[in-house]
Design a protein around this motif. Structure first.
Motif, PDB file in Angstrom:
ATOM      1  N   TYR A 174      46.024 -26.155  49.390  1.00  0.00           N
ATOM      2  CA  TYR A 174      46.928 -25.658  48.386  1.00  0.00           C
ATOM      3  C   TYR A 174      46.321 -25.351  47.145  1.00  0.00           C
ATOM      4  CZ  TYR A 174      50.211 -27.620  51.843  1.00  0.00           C
ATOM      5  OH  TYR A 174      50.922 -28.050  53.226  1.00  0.00           O
ATOM      6  N   ILE A 175      46.708 -24.412  46.351  1.00  0.00           N
ATOM      7  CA  ILE A 175      46.095 -23.991  45.166  1.00  0.00           C
ATOM      8  C   ILE A 175      47.261 -23.426  44.440  1.00  0.00           C
ATOM      9  CG2 ILE A 175      43.953 -23.245  46.043  1.00  0.00           C
ATOM     10  CD1 ILE A 175      44.250 -20.506  44.943  1.00  0.00           C
ATOM     11  N   ASP A 176      47.081 -23.583  43.056  1.00  0.00           N
ATOM     12  CA  ASP A 176      47.928 -22.988  42.191  1.00  0.00           C
ATOM     13  C   ASP A 176      47.427 -22.057  41.163  1.00  0.00           C
ATOM     14  OD1 ASP A 176      47.985 -23.922  39.011  1.00  0.00           O
ATOM     15  OD2 ASP A 176      47.468 -25.482  40.319  1.00  0.00           O
ATOM     16  N   VAL A 177      47.833 -21.152  40.586  1.00  0.00           N
ATOM     17  CA  VAL A 177      47.127 -20.252  39.482  1.00  0.00           C
ATOM     18  C   VAL A 177      47.503 -20.095  38.116  1.00  0.00           C
ATOM     19  CG1 VAL A 177      46.382 -18.728  41.394  1.00  0.00           C
ATOM     20  CG2 VAL A 177      48.588 -18.285  40.307  1.00  0.00           C
ATOM     21  N   ALA A 178      48.319 -21.453  37.720  1.00  0.00           N
ATOM     22  CA  ALA A 178      48.984 -21.464  36.616  1.00  0.00           C
ATOM     23  C   ALA A 178      47.976 -21.467  35.367  1.00  0.00           C
ATOM     24  CB  ALA A 178      49.923 -22.814  36.334  1.00  0.00           C
ATOM     25  N   SER A 179      48.214 -21.237  34.371  1.00  0.00           N
ATOM     26  CA  SER A 179      47.305 -21.042  33.085  1.00  0.00           C
ATOM     27  C   SER A 179      46.768 -22.427  32.394  1.00  0.00           C
ATOM     28  CB  SER A 179      47.691 -20.162  32.104  1.00  0.00           C
ATOM     29  OG  SER A 179      49.196 -20.420  31.381  1.00  0.00           O
ATOM     30  N   VAL A 180      47.812 -23.281  32.955  1.00  0.00           N
ATOM     31  CA  VAL A 180      47.266 -24.847  32.559  1.00  0.00           C
ATOM     32  C   VAL A 180      47.033 -25.676  33.745  1.00  0.00           C
ATOM     33  CG1 VAL A 180      48.559 -24.681  30.173  1.00  0.00           C
ATOM     34  CG2 VAL A 180      49.933 -25.363  32.279  1.00  0.00           C
ATOM     35  N   LYS A 181      46.330 -26.792  33.424  1.00  0.00           N
ATOM     36  CA  LYS A 181      45.841 -27.363  34.871  1.00  0.00           C
ATOM     37  C   LYS A 181      45.969 -29.014  34.706  1.00  0.00           C
ATOM     38  CE  LYS A 181      45.489 -25.308  37.377  1.00  0.00           C
ATOM     39  NZ  LYS A 181      46.145 -24.242  36.959  1.00  0.00           N
ATOM     40  N   GLY A 182      45.932 -29.630  33.400  1.00  0.00           N
ATOM     41  CA  GLY A 182      46.187 -30.777  33.415  1.00  0.00           C
ATOM     42  C   GLY A 182      47.382 -31.690  33.746  1.00  0.00           C
TER      43      GLY A 182
END
Length: 361
Positions: free
Chosen positions: A83-91
């Motif tokens: 699973y991955i996400d591509v959102a512009s924030v990660k923490g």
């Protein structure tokens, strides 16, 4: 990779799906708006039918505030191997997932550093990520197979993988993306109620500064809500610089010669700091500053003009390093600025003049 599931068929999700589908991956599309998923499918990004069983990789392309809940739902039903996400924030999303007590060995946060002012599936392109950085934020717990799946996705999208810590990524994008967007919007806001005679004087400089201000405010509220602290810290520093600059400009109005000198020194200081920062922006040849010259050519707004000038430059044996067009307000003409190596500038100028082009000195 043979199968993938893309959740969220906006610009980023659909562009990734188009890239994967074009390289033989069976892509399943899902969105909270079924019509948007059908649109993406009609564009060739995959199928809007649900997969039978689990897929190899699930790509979550939803706003940051919905990343954790979406991933939790997918993981609960075993929708994918990774699973991955591509959102512009990660923490933030990762901390939310940890708070839910989920096993995160199968998850890796990612962020493709690419986008457009337009949003939605109709703005998507399979080459959106080509040559662009794609940040990966693995941890010591990340399963090697999942990391390899994420790296394969980046390769299939022809992007450049960059590994970073999640919080370091958030501070970095605050500096190079989120804060500049707000500053651009603030500059553009000065134009809203400006006199028409002033607005008609807009040139390429104001177009460059305000270009990103055309983006969807709703999308940016989602982004900034997920990364407010680092952006606020940077804007506080910009605010301090603005205060000093205002004081320097006021000093230039003084009748006192010493104050005027102090004001000029203050303005020079901020401009030179800007020079020093600007040359660090990576270009075609990396981050080292490269000296180029610009050959500006008058062109008419007619079909074939750009193709002709590029062909003429090629015939002269000159490589164009970069190009931009400066449009003439209210006229069917403009200037194309051809950036070339300094030694090539006189060669290109002479060749284009010989072929009838008007060179702007």
């Amino acid at each position: 990779m043979r199968t993938a599931l893309v959740i969220g068929t906006g610009l980023i999700g659909t562009s990734a799906a188009l890239a994967l589908a074009s390289r033989g991956v069976t892509v399943h599309l899902a969105d909270h708006d079924p019509e948007q998923a059908r649109t993406a499918a009609a564009l060739g990004a995959g199928t809007d039918s649900a997969p039978e069983g689990s897929v190899e990789l699930a790509v979550v392309a939803v706003p940051p505030a919905h990343v954790a809940a979406t991933l939790a739902g997918l993981m609960a039903r075993g929708a994918a191997r990774g699973y991955i996400d591509v959102a512009s924030v990660k923490g933030g999303p990762r901390r939310e997932l940890e708070a839910l007590g989920l096993d995160l060995t199968a998850y890796i946060g990612t962020h493709p550093m690419s986008g457009r002012e337009r949003s939605g599936p109709l703005a998507a392109t399979a080459d959106l990520f080509e040559g662009r950085p794609w940040v990966l934020t693995p941890t010591r717990e990340t399963d090697t197979e999942v990391l390899n799946l994420a790296l394969e996705l980046v390769a299939l999208c022809r992007a450049v993988p960059v590994v970073m810590d999640a919080d370091a990524h958030d501070r970095a994008v605050a500096l190079v993306s989120h804060m500049p967007h707000l500053v651009s919007s603030m500059v553009a806001a000065r134009l809203e109620h400006a006199e028409e005679t002033a607005v008609r004087l807009c040139g390429q400089g104001i177009r460059d500064v305000t270009r990103i201000a055309a983006s969807d405010p709703r999308m940016w509220i989602d982004i900034l809500s997920a990364n407010p602290g680092p952006v606020a810290d940077l804007l506080a520093e910009v605010s301090s610089d603005l205060d000093e600059t205002v004081r320097a400009l006021r000093a230039l109005q003084s009748s006192d010669e010493d104050k005027r000198k102090d004001g000029a020194d203050g303005i020079e200081k901020v401009l030179r700091r800007g020079n020093a920062g600007q040359v660090r922006v990576p270009g075609k040849h990396g981050s080292a500053p490269v000296a180029y010259e610009v050959v500006a050519v008058l062109i008419d707004d007619q079909p074939g003009q750009l193709a002709r000038i590029f062909a003429d430059a090629g015939a002269a044996g000159v490589n164009i390093e970069d190009v931009r067009i400066e449009h003439a307000t209210g006229q069917q003409a403009g200037h194309i600025q051809l950036t070339v190596e300094p030694s090539a500038a006189p060669v290109l100028t002479a060749a284009l003049r010989e072929r009838g082009w008007s060179i702007r000195q």
